[in-house]
Write a protein that holds these residues in place. Sequence first.
Motif, PDB file in Angstrom:
ATOM      1  N   SER A 102     -15.840 -38.104  -3.846  1.00 50.04           N
ATOM      2  CA  SER A 102     -14.364 -37.969  -3.678  1.00 50.04           C
ATOM      3  C   SER A 102     -13.620 -38.260  -4.775  1.00 50.04           C
ATOM      4  N   SER A 103     -13.839 -39.179  -5.528  1.00 52.37           N
ATOM      5  CA  SER A 103     -13.105 -39.609  -6.832  1.00 52.37           C
ATOM      6  C   SER A 103     -13.141 -38.351  -7.685  1.00 52.37           C
ATOM      7  N   PHE A 104     -14.235 -37.848  -8.235  1.00 53.34           N
ATOM      8  CA  PHE A 104     -14.518 -36.546  -9.176  1.00 53.34           C
ATOM      9  C   PHE A 104     -13.772 -35.371  -8.491  1.00 53.34           C
ATOM     10  N   ILE A 105     -13.847 -35.095  -7.019  1.00 51.36           N
ATOM     11  CA  ILE A 105     -13.234 -33.897  -6.679  1.00 51.36           C
ATOM     12  C   ILE A 105     -11.963 -34.047  -6.552  1.00 51.36           C
ATOM     13  N   LEU A 106     -11.013 -35.240  -6.612  1.00 55.26           N
ATOM     14  CA  LEU A 106      -9.848 -35.282  -6.816  1.00 55.26           C
ATOM     15  C   LEU A 106      -9.200 -35.219  -8.424  1.00 55.26           C
ATOM     16  N   ILE A 107     -10.176 -35.824  -9.183  1.00 53.91           N
ATOM     17  CA  ILE A 107      -9.931 -35.562 -10.553  1.00 53.91           C
ATOM     18  C   ILE A 107     -10.124 -34.254 -11.194  1.00 53.91           C
ATOM     19  N   PHE A 108     -11.017 -33.368 -10.582  1.00 52.06           N
ATOM     20  CA  PHE A 108     -11.204 -32.041 -11.123  1.00 52.06           C
ATOM     21  C   PHE A 108     -10.596 -30.927 -10.333  1.00 52.06           C
ATOM     22  N   SER A 109      -9.906 -31.259  -9.033  1.00 51.87           N
ATOM     23  CA  SER A 109      -9.727 -30.346  -8.222  1.00 51.87           C
ATOM     24  C   SER A 109      -8.006 -30.468  -8.101  1.00 51.87           C
TER      25      SER A 109
END
Length: 306
Positions: A280-287
């Motif tokens: 979830s954290s990387f989805i938010l960072i990149f999206s």
Amino acid sequence: MISNEIALGLLFLFQTGFGVLGNSFLMGLYIVTFFTGSRLRPIDLLLSHLAFVNDLVLLFKGIPQIMTTLGLTNFLDDVGCKLVFYCHKVARDLSLCTTCLLSSFQAITLSPRSSWLAKLKARALKCIVPLFLLCWTFYLLTNYTILLYVKGPQGNKNTTEGQAFFYCVATFPVSHNIAIHILTVSLPDVLCMGIMVRTSGYMVFVLYRHHQRAKYIHGNSLTPSGSLEIRATQTILLLVILFVSFYSLNSILILCIPYAKSSWVVYTSAFLSTCFPTCSSFILIFSDSQVGKYVLTLWEKMMIQF
């Protein structure tokens, strides 16, 4: 050649490490942005809370699993097992609750002005903090059974009486009231999952209708991804889909643990339970384009100071 236990330990180590790093980065970014005077979106409060509880899930599930797969056994006594399982379960439930609130809030924000949901926008902003307090209070109270029935492995020699998790054992007596367990544990989870599915379906409908209108008015020059609000909605839809998928698979495996003869069921369940907090954290960072803007703004302020 690396043994299976060492390979599993490294897998859990990388998963937990990257997950904690990503969630801590997000949480720190929102906190620093807030204290530097920059304006945060209302939804950022929900995202920072999600990053915080996901960090707790990773720490209380990932670290014991790493120690177990690397050969460390009996490192927790009864008190340690109770606290680790209790904190993990509370954090896992709060992650579910926060994701549910996130999808509901975004559905309200995305709703057209003519919709009855539009009237809830102003009230929704004021209810975020009280809802956080309500969720924390509810899950801290309803997970009390873990403090009663979870024990350390040295405190229960016969691990066949309950669910063995290598470093702890959960023993639920036959007299345990199933109805109370369903009402306090299973029913809230089912309600949250139902709300997430329903709000996700509503957001998909709104996005589709917006796309059709934009295509009719502007041709192919305007797409839903051109709007920051719609891009945020697409990110939240992805988070909800991942959460529902991982949560459902993990719940099925948890039910199979008492009947499974292979330890891989326990390992797979532990891996799935920490997949969403990591992803979830990387989805938010990149999206989420707003995250990049926060980073750029902070970088510019730092360059001005130096």
